[in-house]
Design a protein around this motif. Structure first.
Motif, PDB file in Angstrom:
ATOM      1  N   GLN A   1       0.835  -1.193   0.000  1.00 57.83           N
ATOM      2  CA  GLN A   1       0.000   0.000   0.000  1.00 57.83           C
ATOM      3  C   GLN A   1       0.877   1.252   0.000  1.00 57.83           C
ATOM      4  OE1 GLN A   1      -2.422  -0.503   3.510  1.00 57.83           O
ATOM      5  NE2 GLN A   1      -4.109  -1.377   2.334  1.00 57.83           N
ATOM      6  N   ALA A   2       0.331   2.322  -0.564  1.00 58.55           N
ATOM      7  CA  ALA A   2       1.036   3.604  -0.580  1.00 58.55           C
ATOM      8  C   ALA A   2       0.171   4.667   0.067  1.00 58.55           C
ATOM      9  CB  ALA A   2       1.368   4.013  -2.010  1.00 58.55           C
ATOM     10  N   GLY A   3       0.832   5.597   0.720  1.00 53.76           N
ATOM     11  CA  GLY A   3       0.163   6.787   1.233  1.00 53.76           C
ATOM     12  C   GLY A   3       0.609   7.974   0.397  1.00 53.76           C
ATOM     13  N   LEU A   4      -0.334   8.736  -0.117  1.00 49.48           N
ATOM     14  CA  LEU A   4      -0.029   9.869  -0.984  1.00 49.48           C
ATOM     15  C   LEU A   4      -0.356  11.156  -0.239  1.00 49.48           C
ATOM     16  CD1 LEU A   4      -1.802   8.525  -4.212  1.00 49.48           C
ATOM     17  CD2 LEU A   4       0.424   7.863  -3.252  1.00 49.48           C
ATOM     18  N   GLY A   5       0.611  12.072  -0.178  1.00 47.23           N
ATOM     19  CA  GLY A   5       0.406  13.324   0.531  1.00 47.23           C
ATOM     20  C   GLY A   5       0.642  14.520  -0.374  1.00 47.23           C
ATOM     21  N   ALA A   6      -0.200  15.539  -0.233  1.00 48.29           N
ATOM     22  CA  ALA A   6      -0.073  16.735  -1.067  1.00 48.29           C
ATOM     23  C   ALA A   6      -0.395  17.984  -0.255  1.00 48.29           C
ATOM     24  CB  ALA A   6      -1.009  16.656  -2.264  1.00 48.29           C
ATOM     25  N   VAL A   7       0.442  19.009  -0.420  1.00 43.01           N
ATOM     26  CA  VAL A   7       0.184  20.326   0.161  1.00 43.01           C
ATOM     27  C   VAL A   7       0.295  21.332  -0.978  1.00 43.01           C
ATOM     28  CG1 VAL A   7       0.839  22.030   1.889  1.00 43.01           C
ATOM     29  CG2 VAL A   7       1.218  19.593   2.338  1.00 43.01           C
ATOM     30  N   ILE A   8      -0.762  22.088  -1.205  1.00 45.18           N
ATOM     31  CA  ILE A   8      -0.810  22.994  -2.357  1.00 45.18           C
ATOM     32  C   ILE A   8      -1.126  24.410  -1.880  1.00 45.18           C
ATOM     33  CG2 ILE A   8      -1.967  23.522  -4.537  1.00 45.18           C
ATOM     34  CD1 ILE A   8      -2.621  20.520  -4.764  1.00 45.18           C
ATOM     35  N   PHE A   9      -0.244  25.336  -2.208  1.00 50.46           N
ATOM     36  CA  PHE A   9      -0.460  26.751  -1.913  1.00 50.46           C
ATOM     37  C   PHE A   9      -0.845  27.462  -3.207  1.00 50.46           C
ATOM     38  CE2 PHE A   9       2.446  25.285   1.349  1.00 50.46           C
ATOM     39  CZ  PHE A   9       1.955  25.888   2.507  1.00 50.46           C
ATOM     40  N   PHE A  10      -1.838  28.356  -3.141  1.00 47.26           N
ATOM     41  CA  PHE A  10      -2.219  29.109  -4.324  1.00 47.26           C
ATOM     42  C   PHE A  10      -2.953  30.376  -3.917  1.00 47.26           C
ATOM     43  CE2 PHE A  10      -5.748  26.367  -3.300  1.00 47.26           C
ATOM     44  CZ  PHE A  10      -6.889  27.109  -3.573  1.00 47.26           C
ATOM     45  N   LYS A  11      -3.003  31.323  -4.840  1.00 52.31           N
ATOM     46  CA  LYS A  11      -3.754  32.543  -4.640  1.00 52.31           C
ATOM     47  C   LYS A  11      -5.024  32.501  -5.480  1.00 52.31           C
ATOM     48  CE  LYS A  11      -1.872  36.579  -4.177  1.00 52.31           C
ATOM     49  NZ  LYS A  11      -1.125  37.832  -4.435  1.00 52.31           N
ATOM     50  N   GLN A  12      -6.066  33.100  -4.939  1.00 54.53           N
ATOM     51  CA  GLN A  12      -7.325  33.219  -5.665  1.00 54.53           C
ATOM     52  C   GLN A  12      -7.867  34.609  -5.343  1.00 54.53           C
ATOM     53  OE1 GLN A  12      -9.816  29.827  -5.064  1.00 54.53           O
ATOM     54  NE2 GLN A  12     -10.904  30.109  -6.970  1.00 54.53           N
ATOM     55  N   GLY A  13      -7.947  35.458  -6.371  1.00 55.92           N
ATOM     56  CA  GLY A  13      -8.193  36.856  -6.097  1.00 55.92           C
ATOM     57  C   GLY A  13      -6.997  37.419  -5.350  1.00 55.92           C
ATOM     58  N   LYS A  14      -7.234  38.093  -4.246  1.00 52.92           N
ATOM     59  CA  LYS A  14      -6.145  38.635  -3.443  1.00 52.92           C
ATOM     60  C   LYS A  14      -5.893  37.795  -2.188  1.00 52.92           C
ATOM     61  CE  LYS A  14      -6.854  43.374  -5.055  1.00 52.92           C
ATOM     62  NZ  LYS A  14      -5.675  43.334  -5.926  1.00 52.92           N
ATOM     63  N   LYS A  15      -6.535  36.628  -2.121  1.00 47.51           N
ATOM     64  CA  LYS A  15      -6.393  35.771  -0.948  1.00 47.51           C
ATOM     65  C   LYS A  15      -5.497  34.576  -1.259  1.00 47.51           C
ATOM     66  CE  LYS A  15     -10.941  37.028   0.889  1.00 47.51           C
ATOM     67  NZ  LYS A  15     -12.290  36.522   1.288  1.00 47.51           N
ATOM     68  N   LYS A  16      -4.828  34.085  -0.221  1.00 45.61           N
ATOM     69  CA  LYS A  16      -3.945  32.930  -0.378  1.00 45.61           C
ATOM     70  C   LYS A  16      -4.514  31.739   0.401  1.00 45.61           C
ATOM     71  CE  LYS A  16       0.929  31.583  -0.283  1.00 45.61           C
ATOM     72  NZ  LYS A  16       2.323  32.035  -0.005  1.00 45.61           N
ATOM     73  N   TYR A  17      -4.460  30.585  -0.236  1.00 45.03           N
ATOM     74  CA  TYR A  17      -5.020  29.386   0.374  1.00 45.03           C
ATOM     75  C   TYR A  17      -3.993  28.252   0.423  1.00 45.03           C
ATOM     76  CZ  TYR A  17      -9.584  31.571  -0.472  1.00 45.03           C
ATOM     77  OH  TYR A  17     -10.653  32.433  -0.491  1.00 45.03           O
ATOM     78  N   ARG A  18      -4.287  27.297   1.309  1.00 47.74           N
ATOM     79  CA  ARG A  18      -3.493  26.065   1.379  1.00 47.74           C
ATOM     80  C   ARG A  18      -4.451  24.878   1.400  1.00 47.74           C
ATOM     81  NH1 ARG A  18      -0.478  24.647   6.877  1.00 47.74           N
ATOM     82  NH2 ARG A  18      -2.676  24.522   7.465  1.00 47.74           N
ATOM     83  N   ILE A  19      -4.141  23.904   0.577  1.00 48.96           N
ATOM     84  CA  ILE A  19      -4.877  22.639   0.599  1.00 48.96           C
ATOM     85  C   ILE A  19      -3.961  21.547   1.143  1.00 48.96           C
ATOM     86  CG2 ILE A  19      -5.808  20.785  -0.862  1.00 48.96           C
ATOM     87  CD1 ILE A  19      -7.108  22.876  -2.585  1.00 48.96           C
ATOM     88  N   ARG A  20      -4.460  20.782   2.106  1.00 47.41           N
ATOM     89  CA  ARG A  20      -3.766  19.605   2.637  1.00 47.41           C
ATOM     90  C   ARG A  20      -4.635  18.408   2.298  1.00 47.41           C
ATOM     91  NH1 ARG A  20      -4.264  19.244   7.573  1.00 47.41           N
ATOM     92  NH2 ARG A  20      -2.395  18.054   8.109  1.00 47.41           N
ATOM     93  N   ALA A  21      -4.045  17.422   1.624  1.00 48.23           N
ATOM     94  CA  ALA A  21      -4.851  16.280   1.185  1.00 48.23           C
ATOM     95  C   ALA A  21      -4.013  15.003   1.168  1.00 48.23           C
ATOM     96  CB  ALA A  21      -5.432  16.545  -0.205  1.00 48.23           C
TER      97      ALA A  21
END
Length: 218
Positions: A88-108
């Motif tokens: 089995q594998a565990g897949l990890g992702a952290v994504i930073f991005f801007k949308q409009g003038k705001k900055k977001y982070r996705i952890r998945a």
């Protein structure tokens, strides 16, 4: 997406000098363009993106208005974990991005069955990030991908050959997805200590802890 400005500057002798800027973010590029034109000494001002497409100032302003609500300035961290006993594998992702003038982070993260090696898990983790970007509506943008697997990133870059059939299948799959999204990738190898968040997410996936969280960064 980063942009570079190119223009001619008129000097007192009626001659003109060709000038260019460093690569800068879209908003800063427009601000620079407006200030340059305000001098009255600039002619033939153009904006170029990383793919070589060009715009004049008016077109550049319209472009930024159109893409303001789309995700941009994207940085992706990825990592894959592997349990040899269970394949089995565990897949990890952290994504930073801007949308409009705001900055977001996705952890998945996600658990994946029937893996053959840790290298395959790294490729699967990278492909997993592309699926998230696709769901976000990311397309025709530059994206920086960061990970601690030098082999995977160098093979994706085309600097190192890949001889394993299983990994080559992942390479093909990634290239097809990258082309469909129109992404302009930049690959950066980072120390393991700088990839702790993606690594933790991969470990949690192997433990059965599924995570998908989008956070506004203040």
């Amino acid at each position: 997406m980063k942009y570079r400005l190119e223009w001619y500057y008129k000097v007192k002798s009626s001659e003109k000098v060709q000038c260019s800027s460093d690569w800068v973010a879209g908003e800063l590029a427009v601000q620079m363009g407006e200030e340059l034109e305000a001098t009255g000494k600039v002619m033939d001002l153009y904006f170029y993106d990383e793919k070589g497409t060009s715009w004049i100032l008016k077109e550049m302003k319209k472009l930024l208005t159109e893409i303001e609500d789309d995700p941009h300035e994207i940085t992706v961290y990825f990592d894959g974990g592997f349990h040899k006993e269970t394949n089995q594998a565990g897949l990890g992702a952290v994504i930073f991005f801007k949308q409009g003038k705001k900055k977001y982070r996705i952890r998945a993260n996600e658990r994946f069955e029937e893996m053959e090696s840790n290298n395959e898990a790294e490729y699967a983790a990278f492909y997993y990030t592309l699926n998230i970007l696709e769901d976000l509506g990311v397309h025709h943008l530059s994206c920086e991908f960061k990970g601690d697997s030098q082999g995977v990133l160098k093979q994706l870059e085309g600097e190192w050959p890949c001889y394993e059939e299983t990994l080559n299948r992942w390479l093909d799959r990634i290239e097809v997805k990258m082309k469909a999204l129109g992404l302009l990738p930049k690959y950066t190898v980072i120390p393991r200590k700088d990839n702790k968040e993606a690594d933790k997410l991969a470990t949690q996936a192997l433990e059965g802890k599924e995570i998908f969280a989008k956070t506004l960064i203040l």
